[in-house]
Scaffold this motif. Structure first.
Motif, PDB file in Angstrom:
ATOM      1  N   VAL A  19      -6.379  -6.495   4.089  1.00 18.48           N
ATOM      2  CA  VAL A  19      -5.332  -7.184   4.850  1.00 18.48           C
ATOM      3  C   VAL A  19      -5.706  -7.327   6.328  1.00 18.48           C
ATOM      4  CG1 VAL A  19      -2.921  -7.043   5.591  1.00 18.48           C
ATOM      5  CG2 VAL A  19      -3.529  -6.522   3.240  1.00 18.48           C
ATOM      6  N   GLY A  20      -6.331  -6.289   6.895  1.00 15.98           N
ATOM      7  CA  GLY A  20      -6.631  -6.354   8.318  1.00 15.98           C
ATOM      8  C   GLY A  20      -8.013  -6.902   8.640  1.00 15.98           C
TER       9      GLY A  20
ATOM     10  N   TYR B  53      -6.929  -0.935   2.214  1.00 15.03           N
ATOM     11  CA  TYR B  53      -5.945  -1.814   2.845  1.00 15.03           C
ATOM     12  C   TYR B  53      -6.414  -2.414   4.178  1.00 15.03           C
ATOM     13  CZ  TYR B  53      -1.411  -3.421   4.572  1.00 15.03           C
ATOM     14  OH  TYR B  53      -0.391  -4.181   5.070  1.00 15.03           O
TER      15      TYR B  53
ATOM     16  N   GLN C  70     -10.712  -5.310   8.632  1.00 16.68           N
ATOM     17  CA  GLN C  70     -11.478  -4.350   9.423  1.00 16.68           C
ATOM     18  C   GLN C  70     -12.663  -3.808   8.626  1.00 16.68           C
ATOM     19  OE1 GLN C  70      -8.465  -1.488  10.440  1.00 16.68           O
ATOM     20  NE2 GLN C  70      -7.399  -2.923  11.782  1.00 16.68           N
TER      21      GLN C  70
ATOM     22  N   PRO D 123       1.965 -16.969   4.108  1.00 12.78           N
ATOM     23  CA  PRO D 123       2.018 -16.154   5.318  1.00 12.78           C
ATOM     24  C   PRO D 123       2.805 -14.861   5.088  1.00 12.78           C
ATOM     25  CG  PRO D 123       3.386 -18.107   5.545  1.00 12.78           C
ATOM     26  CD  PRO D 123       2.645 -18.254   4.271  1.00 12.78           C
ATOM     27  N   ASN D 124       2.529 -13.875   5.915  1.00 12.32           N
ATOM     28  CA  ASN D 124       3.223 -12.587   5.840  1.00 12.32           C
ATOM     29  C   ASN D 124       3.059 -11.921   4.475  1.00 12.32           C
ATOM     30  OD1 ASN D 124       4.696 -10.613   7.146  1.00 12.32           O
ATOM     31  ND2 ASN D 124       6.657 -11.358   6.396  1.00 12.32           N
ATOM     32  N   TRP D 125       1.862 -11.991   3.927  1.00 13.47           N
ATOM     33  CA  TRP D 125       1.629 -11.460   2.575  1.00 13.47           C
ATOM     34  C   TRP D 125       0.970 -10.083   2.652  1.00 13.47           C
ATOM     35  CZ3 TRP D 125       4.571 -14.102  -0.380  1.00 13.47           C
ATOM     36  CH2 TRP D 125       4.553 -13.882  -1.757  1.00 13.47           C
ATOM     37  N   GLY D 126       1.316  -9.306   3.670  1.00 13.22           N
ATOM     38  CA  GLY D 126       0.626  -8.043   3.912  1.00 13.22           C
ATOM     39  C   GLY D 126       1.265  -6.833   3.267  1.00 13.22           C
ATOM     40  N   LYS D 127       2.447  -6.984   2.678  1.00  9.71           N
ATOM     41  CA  LYS D 127       3.060  -5.837   2.003  1.00  9.71           C
ATOM     42  C   LYS D 127       3.858  -6.350   0.817  1.00  9.71           C
ATOM     43  CE  LYS D 127       5.371  -1.503   2.647  1.00  9.71           C
ATOM     44  NZ  LYS D 127       6.457  -0.718   3.050  1.00  9.71           N
TER      45      LYS D 127
ATOM     46  N   ASN E 168       0.817  -1.221   0.000  1.00  3.79           N
ATOM     47  CA  ASN E 168       0.000   0.000   0.000  1.00  3.79           C
ATOM     48  C   ASN E 168       0.846   1.264   0.000  1.00  3.79           C
ATOM     49  OD1 ASN E 168       1.019  -0.300   2.526  1.00  3.79           O
ATOM     50  ND2 ASN E 168      -0.801   0.371   3.593  1.00  3.79           N
ATOM     51  N   SER E 169       2.159   1.125  -0.298  1.00  4.32           N
ATOM     52  CA  SER E 169       2.960   2.340  -0.258  1.00  4.32           C
ATOM     53  C   SER E 169       2.820   3.159  -1.542  1.00  4.32           C
ATOM     54  CB  SER E 169       4.423   2.029   0.039  1.00  4.32           C
ATOM     55  OG  SER E 169       4.893   1.033  -0.807  1.00  4.32           O
ATOM     56  N   TYR E 170       2.452   2.514  -2.635  1.00  2.79           N
ATOM     57  CA  TYR E 170       2.205   3.286  -3.852  1.00  2.79           C
ATOM     58  C   TYR E 170       0.990   2.681  -4.563  1.00  2.79           C
ATOM     59  CZ  TYR E 170       3.231   6.029  -8.058  1.00  2.79           C
ATOM     60  OH  TYR E 170       3.153   6.889  -9.125  1.00  2.79           O
TER      61      TYR E 170
ATOM     62  N   SER F  32      -3.422   7.484  -2.287  1.00  2.00           N
ATOM     63  CA  SER F  32      -3.284   7.426  -0.828  1.00  2.00           C
ATOM     64  C   SER F  32      -4.630   7.156  -0.178  1.00  2.00           C
ATOM     65  CB  SER F  32      -2.793   8.758  -0.282  1.00  2.00           C
ATOM     66  OG  SER F  32      -1.439   8.868  -0.417  1.00  2.00           O
TER      67      SER F  32
ATOM     68  N   ASN G 106      -5.669   3.968   2.026  1.00  3.78           N
ATOM     69  CA  ASN G 106      -6.132   4.128   3.408  1.00  3.78           C
ATOM     70  C   ASN G 106      -7.465   3.444   3.656  1.00  3.78           C
ATOM     71  OD1 ASN G 106      -3.948   5.503   4.282  1.00  3.78           O
ATOM     72  ND2 ASN G 106      -4.834   7.537   4.016  1.00  3.78           N
TER      73      ASN G 106
END
Lengths: 301, 433
Positions: B405-406, B401, B408, B251-255, B198-200, B394, B398
């Motif tokens: 990933v979360g 993501y 929520q 696993p750990n595929w969040g970024k 999610n950085s770009y 952005s 926000n």
């Protein structure tokens, strides 16, 4: 130093031969530094203050127009910015708190004579000598759930550190604690070694408990240095960027400095980001002031 | 002695200055640091051989590319004569006055016929004018493990469970089923690798092509209307699907972005992996992928309504307004659009957008993934290209993501929030009343 003292020059000196006074020499050293500060520090600072009241965008070829306090109003009413500030506060509390506890604890352990003390102390100082970027990248590997050594050592299986939104900030803070506890340790050690031995001897004669000795002798005498460590670490943690930026992209780790970077250099909202930078500056000055007031009170005691 | 030294230095200076005046012509092209930039350097060496003009391809890591390029543009710097910029830059580049208007050049060389229409629409056109020459065509596609898919035991088990043959997925439902089928964490095998960075624009590219294939749109690119479009039922369904796919990732595929998604294949982690075609040469190369022989490629599958789109990657080449060598840059572009040069560009590993070259049998058979690339380029669709696209990115990161990933909130909440954010942004820039 009085001017009279300044006017006296060694008659043998070259400067004297050229007819230069001490004041002239002093000015020659100081004025370039002040000019440098004005050009590269004060001027941009004021310039960006001006920008913070405009809608200027560096990426667009349009003149800036004055919009008053609109940028500040927008920022302070933006829930995302408040979320960034909350994240930052959490990060500062966890990482600086951790550094104070670990750093001071290790200093207490080191504050006695034992073989290879100097060597051990040097080894413990290594983390803070490394580059933030390198530390971030390495800890990312250490935290890897599939083959990272942390899960292996702690027997956590495939525990997600950095991908888990609730855990990521703590994972970054742990790295920061690892890196900067040595700094607190170093200052604490300096403070501890300056505590006069006779105070401890007197306490021992009075059969004071070790807890009493610690809270009444050690802590009060070391606290000015601990406070200095606290000021430095809080300021640094408040504006920290590298570790959270490299290690995690979670919104839960987007500290205010990352938001500022994105706003200024990815979105090119120049005016708005200047305003945010000023808000940050004010917050840092406020926190530091509180600390310094407290530090002065401690010193007076 | 001092005199002698000064004389020698003056001599050297004179030689150097006269030398540079004879061979003064030098062009600098700015691009991101990746394989295609190396191919481009190889290609432009031929231009140097032909004309004597030195062309240098200067690169910087992807994470830094946008920032560095715009920092130079904003300062009106002349360090770069040409830039191979992202398609989203067109708005900022043209409205900001950073790019030279190439409309006349387009008309003169009839480039509408030379390049594939979709590539002109997305890499070149903004506000009815042309600002860039399609250079590196790219789209998001998929790589998959042929050996896993073709294993008879797997095929039989799959048919029993899902009631149809295990094959390259034709729609998102099949994509999801196959991901679920191969997701076996106990065996260290996982279903699917998708973008989540999610950085770009990583995560957004993955999400937007799902939305497009579900028949949705990010908004009305003409009127900037977003309410009811950004948060349409199709978009909500698409986002829910992307979230579901995330459940079947390693696993750990969040970024994760292109690097991790290629690793998912090279390390035998996942059955299918999303990535830009530009990164597939590394998967087809046995030196970098031990499973190269067993890696196949397919086009982004269709959504439930049959719509099928792929997220656009790739870049076009623009002349920087502040360059001191604009005339020379135009000459270079004239050379670059020649069919024989485009053919060489394709042969070196560049993804040409030249219609004749792209359609040729030779190109389509040249690699195991060129056919899928050719098909993908017909169905590409892109993100907003307005100057404030980075803000839009952005805001989408926000909102989307934390849901993907979360876990929520809900997809509807995320997209309702996004529509409100975008509406506010467009109003602020006076695009929407």
């Amino acid at each position: 130093m009085t001017t009279a003292a300044l006017d006296r020059l060694d008659p043998q000196a070259r400067a004297a031969a050229r007819g230069w006074s001490d004041i002239k020499i002093r000015n020659m050293f100081i004025i370039p530094t002040i000019l440098f500060l004005i050009v590269f520090n004060i001027f941009p600072l004021l310039y960006s203050l001006g920008y913070s009241f405009t809608d200027f965008r560096a990426s667009v070829n349009a003149p800036a127009s004055f919009i008053g306090l609109e940028n500040y109003r927008r920022l302070l009413s933006d829930p995302n910015i408040w979320r960034n500030f909350t994240v930052t506060a959490k990060y500062v509390i966890v990482s600086v708190g951790g550094q104070m506890i670990v750093g001071f604890g290790v200093a207490l352990l080191l504050n006695r004579a034992f073989p290879f003390k100097g060597f051990v102390t040097t080894l413990l100082l290594l983390p803070m000598m490394m580059s933030m970027a390198v530390v971030g990248l390495f800890w990312k590997l250490l935290y890897d759930p599939s083959w990272g050594i942390i899960n292996y050592a702690l027997g956590l299986g495939r525990f997600d550190w950095l991908s888990n939104p609730d855990m990521a900030l703590y994972a970054v803070a742990i790295t920061d604690i690892w890196m900067w506890s040595p700094f607190v340790m170093l200052l604490s050690l300096a403070g501890l070694s300056a505590v006069p031995k006779h105070l401890y001897e007197a306490a021992a004669i009075d059969r004071a408990s070790s807890w009493y000795t610690f809270t009444r002798i050690t802590l009060p005498l070391v606290s000015p240095l601990l406070l200095i460590a606290l000021i430095f670490r809080t300021m640094e943690a408040f504006k920290s960027f590298d570790l959270p930026f490299i290690m995690s992209g979670q919104p839960t780790t987007e500290v205010i400095a990352i938001r500022l970077y994105k706003m200024a250099f990815q979105e090119w909202q120049t005016g708005l980001s200047c305003a945010l930078a000023y808000i940050m500056l004010i917050v840092v000055i406020a926190i530091t002031n509180v600390y310094i007031k407290y530090l002065n009170r401690v010193k007076e005691r | 002695m001092r005199m002698k030294l000064t004389g020698v230095l003056a001599g050297i200076g004179l030689v150097l200055s006269s030398g540079t005046s004879v061979f003064a012509q030098e062009l600098t092209i700015f691009w991101a640091e990746w394989d295609p930039a190396n191919y481009l350097q190889e290609l432009v060496n031929e231009y140097t051989a032909e004309t004597g003009v030195t062309v240098r391809v200067e690169t910087t890591p992807w994470a830094d590319f946008q920032t560095k390029a715009f920092a130079e543009f904003n300062a009106h710097g002349d360090a770069y004569d040409l830039v191979v910029g992202d398609s989203q830059w067109l708005g900022a580049g043209s409205e900001g006055g950073h790019f030279v208007d190439l409309t006349e050049f387009f008309e003169k060389h009839n480039l509408h016929e030379v390049f594939v229409p979709a590539t002109i629409k997305y890499y070149s056109e903004y506000n009815g004018k042309y600002w860039a020459i399609p250079t590196e065509g790219d789209a998001n596609g998929w790589a998959y493990r042929k050996d896993w898919f073709e294993d008879p035991a797997e095929k039989a088990a799959f048919k029993e469970k899902y009631g149809y043959e295990l094959d390259v997925p034709k729609d998102y439902k099949q994509l999801r089923d196959i991901a679920e089928f191969f997701h076996r964490p106990d065996e260290g095998r996982y279903g699917i690798a998708i973008y989540t960075d999610n950085s770009y624009d990583g995560l957004i590219m993955g999400v937007e092509q799902t939305i497009f294939s579900y028949g949705g749109e990010l908004g009305d690119y003409g009127t900037y209307q977003v309410q009811g479009i950004t948060n349409s039922p199709e978009n909500i369904e698409a986002l829910e699907m992307y979230r579901e796919l995330y459940q079947f990732t390693p696993p750990n595929w969040g970024k994760t972005f292109f690097l991790e998604n290629n690793q998912a294949i090279t390390e035998g982690l996942a059955a299918m992996s999303m990535n830009y075609f530009a990164f597939f040469p590394a998967l087809a190369n046995p030196a970098t992928n031990p499973h190269a022989e067993n890696t196949g490629y397919f086009v982004n599958p269709a959504g439930p309504g049959g719509a099928q789109f792929a997220a656009l990657g790739g870049q076009g080449m623009s002349i920087v307004s502040y360059s001191q060598n604009k005339e020379e840059a135009f000459k270079f572009l004239e050379w670059f659009i020649r069919e024989d040069v485009q053919q060489k560009w394709g042969a070196l590993g560049g993804y040409t957008c030249h219609a004749a070259v792209l359609e040729s049998e030779e190109f389509r058979k040249a690699t195991p993934f060129n056919e899928a690339f050719y098909q993908s380029m017909q169905i590409v669709k892109d993100f907003w290209a307005v100057p404030e696209y980075a803000e839009l990115l952005s805001q989408m990161n926000n909102r989307v993501y934390p849901y993907v990933v979360g876990g929520q909130g809900t997809a509807k909440e995320a997209l309702d929030g996004l529509a409100a954010d975008w509406e506010e942004t467009f109003k602020r820039y006076g695009r929407l009343n």
